[in-house]
Motif scaffolding. Structure first.
Motif, PDB file in Angstrom:
ATOM      1  N   LEU A  30      17.811   8.460  12.901  1.00  0.00           N
ATOM      2  CA  LEU A  30      17.971   7.379  13.870  1.00  0.00           C
ATOM      3  C   LEU A  30      19.107   7.655  14.856  1.00  0.00           C
ATOM      4  CD1 LEU A  30      17.451   4.216  11.614  1.00  0.00           C
ATOM      5  CD2 LEU A  30      15.833   5.234  13.236  1.00  0.00           C
ATOM      6  N   ALA A  34      16.602   9.016  17.751  1.00  0.00           N
ATOM      7  CA  ALA A  34      16.197   7.845  18.527  1.00  0.00           C
ATOM      8  C   ALA A  34      16.694   7.950  19.963  1.00  0.00           C
ATOM      9  CB  ALA A  34      16.724   6.566  17.881  1.00  0.00           C
ATOM     10  N   TYR A  35      17.690   8.804  20.196  1.00  0.00           N
ATOM     11  CA  TYR A  35      18.203   8.962  21.557  1.00  0.00           C
ATOM     12  C   TYR A  35      17.204   9.709  22.451  1.00  0.00           C
ATOM     13  CZ  TYR A  35      21.374  10.058  25.395  1.00  0.00           C
ATOM     14  OH  TYR A  35      21.951  10.160  26.632  1.00  0.00           O
ATOM     15  N   LEU A  38      14.912   7.648  24.332  1.00  0.00           N
ATOM     16  CA  LEU A  38      15.674   6.728  25.177  1.00  0.00           C
ATOM     17  C   LEU A  38      16.137   7.377  26.481  1.00  0.00           C
ATOM     18  CD1 LEU A  38      17.914   4.728  22.679  1.00  0.00           C
ATOM     19  CD2 LEU A  38      16.276   3.779  24.297  1.00  0.00           C
ATOM     20  N   GLY A 152      13.014   9.023  10.469  1.00  0.00           N
ATOM     21  CA  GLY A 152      13.759   8.536  11.617  1.00  0.00           C
ATOM     22  C   GLY A 152      13.091   8.896  12.931  1.00  0.00           C
ATOM     23  N   SER A 156      11.602   6.224  15.394  1.00  0.00           N
ATOM     24  CA  SER A 156      12.116   6.106  16.757  1.00  0.00           C
ATOM     25  C   SER A 156      10.997   6.162  17.782  1.00  0.00           C
ATOM     26  CB  SER A 156      13.130   7.228  17.036  1.00  0.00           C
ATOM     27  OG  SER A 156      12.500   8.499  17.064  1.00  0.00           O
ATOM     28  N   VAL A 160      11.448   2.442  19.101  1.00  0.00           N
ATOM     29  CA  VAL A 160      12.117   2.405  20.405  1.00  0.00           C
ATOM     30  C   VAL A 160      11.225   1.794  21.486  1.00  0.00           C
ATOM     31  CG1 VAL A 160      13.034   3.847  22.276  1.00  0.00           C
ATOM     32  CG2 VAL A 160      13.814   4.206  19.926  1.00  0.00           C
ATOM     33  N   THR A 171      17.512  -2.680  22.154  1.00  0.00           N
ATOM     34  CA  THR A 171      17.099  -1.470  21.449  1.00  0.00           C
ATOM     35  C   THR A 171      18.254  -0.881  20.657  1.00  0.00           C
ATOM     36  OG1 THR A 171      15.437  -0.971  23.134  1.00  0.00           O
ATOM     37  CG2 THR A 171      16.141   0.855  21.732  1.00  0.00           C
ATOM     38  N   TRP A 172      19.413  -0.752  21.290  1.00  0.00           N
ATOM     39  CA  TRP A 172      20.580  -0.239  20.572  1.00  0.00           C
ATOM     40  C   TRP A 172      20.974  -1.154  19.409  1.00  0.00           C
ATOM     41  CZ3 TRP A 172      21.870   4.558  21.053  1.00  0.00           C
ATOM     42  CH2 TRP A 172      21.730   5.225  22.268  1.00  0.00           C
ATOM     43  N   LEU A 175      18.515  -0.651  16.495  1.00  0.00           N
ATOM     44  CA  LEU A 175      18.765   0.596  15.770  1.00  0.00           C
ATOM     45  C   LEU A 175      19.988   0.454  14.863  1.00  0.00           C
ATOM     46  CD1 LEU A 175      18.119   3.153  18.658  1.00  0.00           C
ATOM     47  CD2 LEU A 175      16.664   2.779  16.650  1.00  0.00           C
ATOM     48  N   CYS A 179      20.187   0.702  10.628  1.00  0.00           N
ATOM     49  CA  CYS A 179      21.122   1.543   9.884  1.00  0.00           C
ATOM     50  C   CYS A 179      21.911   0.738   8.853  1.00  0.00           C
ATOM     51  CB  CYS A 179      22.071   2.246  10.847  1.00  0.00           C
ATOM     52  SG  CYS A 179      21.297   3.542  11.831  1.00  0.00           S
ATOM     53  N   TRP A 254       6.146  12.011  20.791  1.00  0.00           N
ATOM     54  CA  TRP A 254       7.298  11.949  19.889  1.00  0.00           C
ATOM     55  C   TRP A 254       6.877  11.416  18.517  1.00  0.00           C
ATOM     56  CZ3 TRP A 254      11.492  14.518  19.900  1.00  0.00           C
ATOM     57  CH2 TRP A 254      12.612  14.121  19.163  1.00  0.00           C
TER      58      TRP A 254
END
Length: 402
Positions: A30, A34-35, A38, A152, A156, A160, A171-172, A175, A179, A254
């Motif tokens: 994550l 996950a970035y 994004l 993860g 994501s 996401v 979104t942030w 996430l 966690c 993805w």
């Protein structure tokens, strides 16, 4: 000591395995991956320019190196379980902090921190729980642990885009909350005797670092990191903006990448138990090189899907395989294995950090430089295979001279 052994035996090995899986899911799956989906959204929303967004991805890789270097020292002072818990919580905090768009430096600090906690979790989690796993099942258990990375990635790719319906801030926050939930699940599942694993004797560390086969493995693992960076950082942006297909299409590939990442470590760990980890390492690296090279050819939906799936399987798969290879090269010595795995993680982190910043510079300097990145990645992966094939020859020659 007897009390600790009793407590350790009372804890289910598979519960400990699930905790290590959660650690990798949080720290790598994550916090890092996950970035990637994004990046186009951050650019489109005007939070960052394309080059700045990519450099922030590289900040996570640099932090990973710092975390890998310091993980064992921190665990020696604070205890492995406490270090693992703190790293998972700090990862969540870093994601919550990214919900506040306060500029490049703010994001750099928190992306660097999330990389650092990821490095700590990768170094400590698997060696912490592996001594409690039956020997015949350790390959499969290692595969399960590193499936956390794949979970993860898959999450994501689905989570996401879903959270993005509310916005980047939400979104942030989502996430970060995920966690926290995973950290709570793993909180009481760590085995009680971690310090022996976290602080191997200097003699074990010296033997691990001195072995010619292990030294070659460290270089191979670093080169493998170089070969994986373009897919890990640029894949979604390449599809969304480079090919002009948009973020939803990039996110779908993805997810394919994540499905591969779910399967790769389980197959790699199980196959390593059956045919040996050196053989499966060579097979995996060959498939990686071919999959990356696919993106240098005229692009089709099939080639994008195959490349995404195979490289996705390789990202956590090569981790599980390398972890198994370490156990082959340092048999019957958990402290030596933990030391060697720490060196492997550091080598991987160095390769990642160099490639992350080097490829980011190329991306910022070369118009439509995706093909350059994928070509360099394919060359690095072929170098892994050549080196691994060369090591037995050089070792035999050295032995004959002695």
């Amino acid at each position: 000591m007897q009390a600790g052994a009793t407590a350790s035996s009372a804890l289910s090995p598979w519960r400990a395995t699930s905790a290590a899986l959660c650690a990798n899911l949080v720290g790598i799956g994550l916090a890092r991956f996950a970035y990637t989906p994004l990046i186009p959204a951050l650019i489109a929303a005007g939070w960052f320019s394309p080059s700045a967004a990519v450099y922030l991805g590289a900040a996570n890789l640099a932090g990973y190196l710092a975390g890998a270097l310091g993980a064992r020292r921190i665990a020696t002072c604070a205890g492995t379980a406490a270090t693992l818990r703190a790293a998972m919580i700090l990862t969540a905090v870093s994601l919550f902090a990214c919900a506040h768009p306060s500029g490049f430096l703010w994001f750099f600090v928190w992306r660097f921190l999330s990389g650092g906690t990821g490095g700590v979790l990768m170094v400590l989690a698997a060696p912490c729980v592996m001594p409690g796993i039956p020997v015949s099942r350790r390959g499969l258990a290692g595969g399960a642990i590193f499936t956390g990375v794949g979970l993860g990635i898959a999450a994501s790719g689905t989570l996401v885009p879903l959270l993005m319906r509310w916005g980047l801030v939400e979104t942030w926050l989502g996430l970060g909350f995920a966690c926290l939930v995973l950290a709570a699940f793993a909180w009481t599942a760590w085995p009680p005797e971690q310090k022996a694993v976290a602080a191997p004797a200097p003699s074990s560390r010296g033997r691990a670092a001195a072995s010619p086969e292990l030294r070659a493995l460290y270089v191979e693992y670093a080169l493998n990191a170089v070969g994986l960076v373009p897919h890990m950082v640029f894949l979604v942006d390449y599809i969304a903006r480079g090919l002009g297909r948009g973020l939803p299409v990039g996110a779908r590939y993805w997810v394919v990448f994540g499905i591969g990442a779910l399967i790769g470590p389980l197959i790699g760990g199980h196959a390593g138990d059956r045919i040996g980890f050196r053989a499966i390492l060579r097979i995996m690296v060959t498939l990686q090189a071919l999959a990356v090279a696919l993106l240098l050819l005229p692009v089709s939906s099939l080639s994008l899907g195959l490349s995404s799936f195979i490289v996705g399987a390789s990202v956590p798969g090569i981790v599980a395989i390398t972890h198994g290879r370490v156990r082959e090269l340092v048999p019957g010595d958990p402290s030596g294995q933990a030391a060697a795995w720490s060196w492997c993680t550091i080598a991987f982190a160095i390769g990642q950090a160099i490639a992350g910043y080097g490829f980011s510079y190329i991306f910022a300097s070369v118009a439509n430089g995706y093909s350059v990145l994928f070509a360099l990645a394919a060359v690095a992966l072929m170098a892994v295979l050549i080196l691994d094939l060369a090591v037995p020859v050089s070792t035999l020659r050295r032995g004959s001279r002695e």
